[in-house]
Design a protein around this motif. Sequence first.
Motif, PDB file in Angstrom:
ATOM      1  N   GLY A  99       0.794  -1.217   0.000  1.00 31.12           N
ATOM      2  CA  GLY A  99       0.000   0.000   0.000  1.00 31.12           C
ATOM      3  C   GLY A  99       0.827   1.267   0.000  1.00 31.12           C
ATOM      4  O   GLY A  99       0.555   2.190   0.761  1.00 31.12           O
ATOM      5  N   ARG A 122       1.637   4.791  -1.218  1.00 31.80           N
ATOM      6  CA  ARG A 122       0.803   5.813  -1.851  1.00 31.80           C
ATOM      7  C   ARG A 122       1.341   6.205  -3.230  1.00 31.80           C
ATOM      8  O   ARG A 122       2.536   6.344  -3.425  1.00 31.80           O
ATOM      9  N   HIS A 152      -8.397   7.880   2.163  1.00 35.09           N
ATOM     10  CA  HIS A 152      -8.418   6.449   2.498  1.00 35.09           C
ATOM     11  C   HIS A 152      -7.041   6.039   3.007  1.00 35.09           C
ATOM     12  O   HIS A 152      -6.046   6.182   2.308  1.00 35.09           O
ATOM     13  N   MET A 153      -7.007   5.538   4.218  1.00 32.00           N
ATOM     14  CA  MET A 153      -5.738   5.103   4.798  1.00 32.00           C
ATOM     15  C   MET A 153      -5.493   3.605   4.572  1.00 32.00           C
ATOM     16  O   MET A 153      -4.432   3.108   4.880  1.00 32.00           O
ATOM     17  N   ASP A 154      -6.477   2.920   4.039  1.00 31.85           N
ATOM     18  CA  ASP A 154      -6.366   1.487   3.791  1.00 31.85           C
ATOM     19  C   ASP A 154      -6.332   1.259   2.278  1.00 31.85           C
ATOM     20  O   ASP A 154      -7.294   1.577   1.575  1.00 31.85           O
ATOM     21  N   TRP A 155      -5.244   0.710   1.774  1.00 34.72           N
ATOM     22  CA  TRP A 155      -5.090   0.511   0.336  1.00 34.72           C
ATOM     23  C   TRP A 155      -6.157  -0.401  -0.239  1.00 34.72           C
ATOM     24  O   TRP A 155      -6.488  -0.328  -1.419  1.00 34.72           O
ATOM     25  N   LYS A 156      -6.748  -1.265   0.589  1.00 34.12           N
ATOM     26  CA  LYS A 156      -7.778  -2.187   0.093  1.00 34.12           C
ATOM     27  C   LYS A 156      -9.091  -1.468  -0.224  1.00 34.12           C
ATOM     28  O   LYS A 156      -9.874  -1.949  -1.030  1.00 34.12           O
ATOM     29  N   THR A 157      -9.325  -0.323   0.398  1.00 34.08           N
ATOM     30  CA  THR A 157     -10.568   0.405   0.131  1.00 34.08           C
ATOM     31  C   THR A 157     -10.451   1.352  -1.059  1.00 34.08           C
ATOM     32  O   THR A 157     -11.462   1.777  -1.600  1.00 34.08           O
ATOM     33  N   TYR A 207      -3.164   3.733  -4.551  1.00 31.59           N
ATOM     34  CA  TYR A 207      -1.923   3.108  -4.102  1.00 31.59           C
ATOM     35  C   TYR A 207      -1.293   2.381  -5.277  1.00 31.59           C
ATOM     36  O   TYR A 207      -1.992   1.818  -6.106  1.00 31.59           O
TER      37      TYR A 207
END
Length: 84
Positions: A5, A7, A15-20, A25
């Motif tokens: 993840g 950036r 979004h701090m979560d790469w999956k969301t 990312y």
Amino acid sequence: MPMRGVRSSTWTGRHMDWKTAPEEYAAITFHADYLSDCKWETTIAMRVPVGVPSGVYGLMIDNQLGTDTILFYILPVFDLQPPF
């Protein structure tokens, strides 16, 4: 373990979560201190001849599964004696 993840230039900070938001990312990074011992056996090795100029090189791997190029860098050697 690798850092997932990383950036990209499209990261908005929402979004701090790469999956969301995978579109924000762009990479996985591998650093020597991120990798634990995977106990992989060496399958290929090479020696770089003395005097090869600095640059980006590619080691071409070709087998029954396909072809790939592994990039590596040759950097100049500096004799770093104090004072720096």
